[in-house]
Write an enzyme that holds these catalytic residues in place. Structure first.
Site, mmCIF file in Angstrom:
data_model
loop_
_atom_site.group_PDB
_atom_site.id
_atom_site.type_symbol
_atom_site.label_atom_id
_atom_site.label_comp_id
_atom_site.label_asym_id
_atom_site.label_seq_id
_atom_site.Cartn_x
_atom_site.Cartn_y
_atom_site.Cartn_z
ATOM 1 N N ASP A 160 -15.265 33.657 40.414
ATOM 2 C CA ASP A 160 -16.221 32.769 41.052
ATOM 3 C C ASP A 160 -17.481 32.628 40.196
ATOM 4 O O ASP A 160 -17.973 33.606 39.630
ATOM 5 C CB ASP A 160 -16.586 33.336 42.426
ATOM 6 N N GLU A 184 -13.756 29.810 37.326
ATOM 7 C CA GLU A 184 -14.365 28.675 38.012
ATOM 8 C C GLU A 184 -15.678 28.420 37.290
ATOM 9 O O GLU A 184 -16.704 29.046 37.558
ATOM 10 C CB GLU A 184 -14.638 28.981 39.487
#
Length: 567
Positions: free
Chosen positions: A208, A274
């Site tokens: 993330d 990401e």
């Protein structure tokens, strides 16, 4: 024999645990619910599942605010439930990828609680980005950075003596304080977290905010011309994103992942970023041979449904990945963006497009056009060389839930902007499983943490399974044929001589060649007479005309042997 690693052409299915399947009837999805539904994914034909966070968390940002990286939140189950899920997935031939959230922790993490209880300059505070404020008495934040969820990115704490004190950085919600990755203790801790889950058998991690852990030295103000720029492109010019130091972190992580590989077996453990980073050259640096295996191609996700734009993005994406010896990764939807069955239901214009959200008062997408384009876009995507990610429910043609009432919304973005930003709840609504059941089969009760639109019922798998032409049937067919033709390991060649609104290419692999045509214009296109239709996004036969917003895979018609003279 040389083994081509599984991840270079894998199709990975994203599960958002809160919204996948609820085993206990509390209205929130859980790990036992996922485990019970895994055969569905094996039948669908994907290679792996990626689980969004299920760790111990106050759930202020749906689990992306982690209080304990080594345990399962009780709302989702237990560590034993996770082990059972992993074992069942592996039995079915599915690999398991989990989220790791290294940019920030929850404000309820023991580290942050200790930091708040400790004085300025303490080792406890050194794990985070605490700074003195500006102004005569420190009443102004240390710089002008803004949170991605709205409002300023700094919050001032009250010290033990009751006086206003230092400020801490949170690039997202106030309950998500950013870690200081210049601190060796932070690096050691996250490496240990990786090993904890690798030891439990996970096959990789989705990282993330992978471009965010390192901030520019001195935490300088954002330049005035970029301060209000929320486009996709300024990341490499902003002091909190895409700083060179992140690559040192990933070289360390790659060595850890590689240490779990098994010689002679296709058992690589992978790392996927990401990273909302442009241009493509900057993103490609994340997947150099000694860093991460994959990075989401958000440039492709944001490319409009226009032939020239798609051709440029695909060409550029493949070239940038090839330059560092990596496969490209393709994606159309995820838990942070408007579902592409709705996003593509709007008029398309040149240039990258990112829709923040759709609410009841927003102009509504054309549902028919959106689904037709979504089916065609997926038909194109699953033919492209490399790996692909599928977001839960897109194989059912689920649209965005665009009419959620304000009092049901839970995305902190909505609250922090006082409703100015609709937020991401619309793509996170629980998926349906059985049309006639309470909560459409999401769980054994009628409870659902976000309300499900009535139209979701008719899109449930029990209404689509085995139905020729359904969206579920299309995905199942595309995934089977993609594997049969080994398209993920192929090479793409563009075909010229087509109308400007037609996307045309051939993917050649050891299993043969497949030609893909997609008509993004208004005029029907006649298909080549010497080609066999393998799969189409819409009904093509018997007229053999490719209509507007339709796509098709073709193979050459087998040659018929000429009769010999003796015949």
């Amino acid at each position: 024999m040389t083994i081509t690693p599984w991840w270079r052409d894998a199709v990975i299915y994203q599960i958002y645990p809160r919204s996948w399947a609820d085993a206990d009837g509390d209205g929130i999805g859980d790990l036992p619910g996922i485990t019970a539904r895994l055969p569905y994914l094996a039948d669908l034909g994907v290679d792996a599942v990626w689980l969004s966070p299920f760790y111990t968390s106050p759930q202020n940002d749906a689990g992306y605010d982690v209080a304990d990286y080594r345990d399962v939140d009780p709302v989702f189950g237990t560590l034993d439930d996770f082990d059972a899920l992993t074992a069942r997935a592996h039995d079915l031939g599915l690999r398991v990828i989990v989220d790791i959230v290294p940019n920030h922790t929850s404000s309820e993490h023991p580290w942050f609680r200790a930091a708040i209880a400790s004085p300025p300059g303490s080792p406890e505070r050194a794990r985070y980005l605490f700074r003195e404020g500006r102004g005569e008495s420190g009443e102004l934040p240390p710089n002008n950075w803004q949170s991605k969820f709205g409002g300023r990115a700094w919050t001032r704490v009250t010290e033990a003596d009751g006086r206003p004190g230092e400020w801490y950085l949170h690039m997202f919600d106030t309950s998500q304080p950013d870690l200081d990755w210049t601190n060796p203790e932070v690096r050691d801790e996250m490496q240990d977290v990786l090993r904890f889950w690798l030891d439990r058998g996970v096959d990789g991690f989705r990282i993330d905010v992978a471009h965010g852990m390192i901030k520019a030295e001195g935490l300088p103000d954002i330049e005035a011309d970029l301060a209000d720029d929320d486009s996709a492109d300024p990341t490499s010019r902003l002091p909190m994103w895409d700083q060179p130091g992140v690559h040192d972190i990933y070289r360390d992580w790659r060595r850890i992942a590689d240490s779990y590989a098994i010689e002679g077996e296709d058992a690589d453990r992978i790392l996927c970023a990401e990273a909302w980073v442009l241009p493509g050259e900057a993103l490609a640096r994340y997947v150099r041979a000694d860093e991460l295996h994959q990075s989401f191609n958000f440039e492709y996700l944001m490319t409009p449904w226009l032939a020239a734009d798609l051709r440029e993005t695909i060409t550029h994406s493949l070239a940038q990945a090839a330059a560092v010896g990596a496969p490209q990764t393709w994606v159309l939807s995820n838990h942070d963006v408007v579902r592409h069955a709705s996003r593509l239901g709007y008029p398309q214009r040149p240039g990258l497009q990112k829709i923040a959200g759709i609410g009841p008062e927003s102009p509504q997408p054309d549902a028919v056009v959106g689904l037709r384009r979504a089916r065609a876009a997926t038909t194109v995507m699953l033919a492209l060389p490399g790996s692909a990610y599928v977001y839960q429910g897109e194989e059912l043609g689920l649209p965005e839930a665009t009419r959620l009432p304000d009092d049901s919304r839970q995305d902190p973005t909505f609250a922090r902007t006082s409703g100015a930003s609709i937020g991401r709840d619309g793509c996170r609504v629980p998926v349906p499983w059985q049309a006639g059941e309470p909560s459409f089969g999401f769980g054994p009760s009628d409870r659902s943490w976000l309300p499900q639109p009535a139209e979701y019922g008719e899109l449930a798998p029990d209404r689509q399974r085995g139905v020729s032409g359904s969206t579920l049937d299309l995905y199942t067919t595309l995934l089977r044929l993609r594997r049969d033709h080994r398209l993920g390991r192929g090479e793409l060649t563009w075909l010229d001589g087509q109308p400007d609104d037609v996307l045309a290419f051939t993917v050649s692999s050891p299993a043969g060649a497949v030609t893909v045509l997609a008509n993004l214009g208004a005029t029907p296109v006649e298909l080549p007479a010497d080609a066999v239709i393998v799969v189409a996004s819409s009904e093509i036969e018997p007229v053999r005309l490719l209509g507007s917003d339709e796509a098709v895979w073709l193979v050459a018609r087998p040659a018929v042997a000429e009769p010999s003279a003796r015949d």
